[in-house]
Enzyme design. Structure first.
Site, PDB file in Angstrom:
ATOM      1  N   CYS A 211       0.833  -1.204   0.000  1.00 13.53           N
ATOM      2  CA  CYS A 211       0.000   0.000   0.000  1.00 13.53           C
ATOM      3  C   CYS A 211       0.867   1.253   0.000  1.00 13.53           C
ATOM      4  O   CYS A 211       1.450   1.615   1.032  1.00 13.53           O
ATOM      5  CB  CYS A 211      -0.920  -0.019   1.223  1.00 13.53           C
TER       6      CYS A 211
ATOM      7  N   CYS B 175      -0.391   4.128   2.274  1.00 12.98           N
ATOM      8  CA  CYS B 175      -0.156   3.927   3.709  1.00 12.98           C
ATOM      9  C   CYS B 175       1.310   4.147   4.058  1.00 12.98           C
ATOM     10  O   CYS B 175       1.626   4.762   5.068  1.00 12.98           O
ATOM     11  CB  CYS B 175      -0.498   2.499   4.134  1.00 12.98           C
ATOM     12  N   ASP B 176       2.211   3.616   3.231  1.00 10.60           N
ATOM     13  CA  ASP B 176       3.613   3.528   3.662  1.00 10.60           C
ATOM     14  C   ASP B 176       4.566   4.465   2.938  1.00 10.60           C
ATOM     15  O   ASP B 176       5.725   4.596   3.357  1.00 10.60           O
ATOM     16  CB  ASP B 176       4.112   2.076   3.485  1.00 10.60           C
TER      17      ASP B 176
END
Ligand code: NAP
Length: 320
Positions: A136, A139-140
């Site tokens: 992701c 997200c990261d």
């Protein structure tokens, strides 16, 4: 005869489930949407959505799903945040058992469980998941400021997220197993023009190496001529497509394709009467947010048609 608690239970709260829920609540069905996490599904972690009609300037995945949830809420959609242990869909009354043992029953079900990222299945992938291996970018991505990272895949997700990752990383190497991308031309053009993105064509990742303290350190690559090389990166984003979320589904009862996605007709009916499916869980070629939402609407209208052909629970009494 046993009576069902609901006319319809929707399993999953992504774009398909929320749209089905909006239609059902607005259509005054007794309906419950069951979702294990937050409503929004995979779109929640999509950085930017540029092709959802009505949002001419684009919209973040989070905002779009927030708006879809609010829209369904306006019509009073009942939602339950719980993990489903199993579904029994065979009879006229469908039973959904939650992890806490509670049972919910409905006359019809729409399955909108979506899909999850596919894994490479190579050494180091599991070991370094969350410590350099990610599925992701939204997200990261911010963890990789000024670092060199890799993206694996050649589809829309890989290229869109590679572009997003250039906001943080100093260099993004896209590793693709073939010599051409599957992503749409507009994304390809953007990626080819981006100075931070480099492509490694006809190349596969064989292993992910790292250390316990620092996480991922390098990748072992195999090129088209079978030569191997090492690529030093601190992060690898595996964006190679999706697998259906079927763990809780009675797959012996439901027809699916060779990859496990549910087969429906064009009215979203599965192989079981009263059971419909919409969104990424369906066997189909194009997986877009707008399709998922459209299929959610079609599935709900099919439910109304199905319920209309069922015997009413109680005889009508017009004199009351
Ligand atoms: P996808 O279109 O299935 O592409 C997967 C990519 O990963 C392909 O390039 C494939 O290579 C590669 N791949 C698959 N297995 C691999 C493996 N074991 N090792 C190395 N590479 C592997 O998946 P996606 O990009 O996640 O997209 C999923 C769906 O969502 C698609 O329908 C897509 O159009 C849609 N989507 C749309 C948008 C948008 O419209 N903006 C954004 C994201 C996703 P090959 O090309 O060689 O098969």
């Amino acid at each position: 005869m046993q009576q069902a608690q609901y006319q319809l239970i929707i399993v999953g709260g992504g774009p398909a489930g929320l749209t089905a829920g909006l239609y059902a609540a607005r259509g005054r069905l007794s309906v419950l949407l069951v979702e294990k996490g937050a409503t929004g599904g995979q779109v929640l972690v999509t950085d930017w959505v540029d092709n959802y009609p009505g949002f001419a300037d684009g919209v973040s995945g989070f905002d779009l799903m927030d708006k879809m949830t609010a829209h369904a809420d306006r019509f009073g959609l009942e939602k339950r945040f719980a993990t489903i242990a199993s579904l029994d869909l065979a009879g006229d009354i469908k039973t959904i058992t939650l992890e806490n043992g509670e049972q919910l029953t409905a006359k019809s079900v729409i399955i909108c469980t979506g899909a999850k990222p596919r894994k490479l299945g190579i050494p180091g992938e599991y070991e370094y998941a969350g410590r350099g291996v990610s599925y992701c970018a939204t997200c990261d991505g911010p963890f990789y400021r000024n670092q060199e990272i890799a993206v694996v895949g050649g589809g829309n997700t890989a290229i869109q997220e590679a572009l997003h990752l250039t906001k943080f990383a100093s260099k993004v190497t896209v590793i693709h197993r073939r010599g051409e991308l599957r992503a749409t031309k507009i994304l390809q053009e953007k990626a080819f023009c981006n100075e931070k993105i480099e492509f490694l064509w006809n190349t596969q990742v064989l292993e992910i190496h790292g250390s316990k303290n620092t996480g991922v350190e390098d990748l072992v690559l195999q090129h088209f001529n079978n030569d191997q090389s090492i690529l030093k990166v601190t992060g690898i984003f595996v964006l190679i497509g999706i697998a259906p979320n079927t763990e809780i589904l009675p797959m012996r009862q439901l027809k699916s394709d060779e990859s496990g996605f549910l087969i429906t007709d064009e009215e979203m009916a599965t192989s079981i009467p009263g059971v419909f499916a919409a969104g990424d869980i369906r066997s189909k070629r194009s997986r877009q947010i707008v399709n998922a939402a459209g299929e959610g609407a079609v599935a709900e209208l099919s439910v109304e048609h199905y319920l209309g052909n069922q015997a009413p629970d109680q005889p009508l009494n017009c004199s009351e």
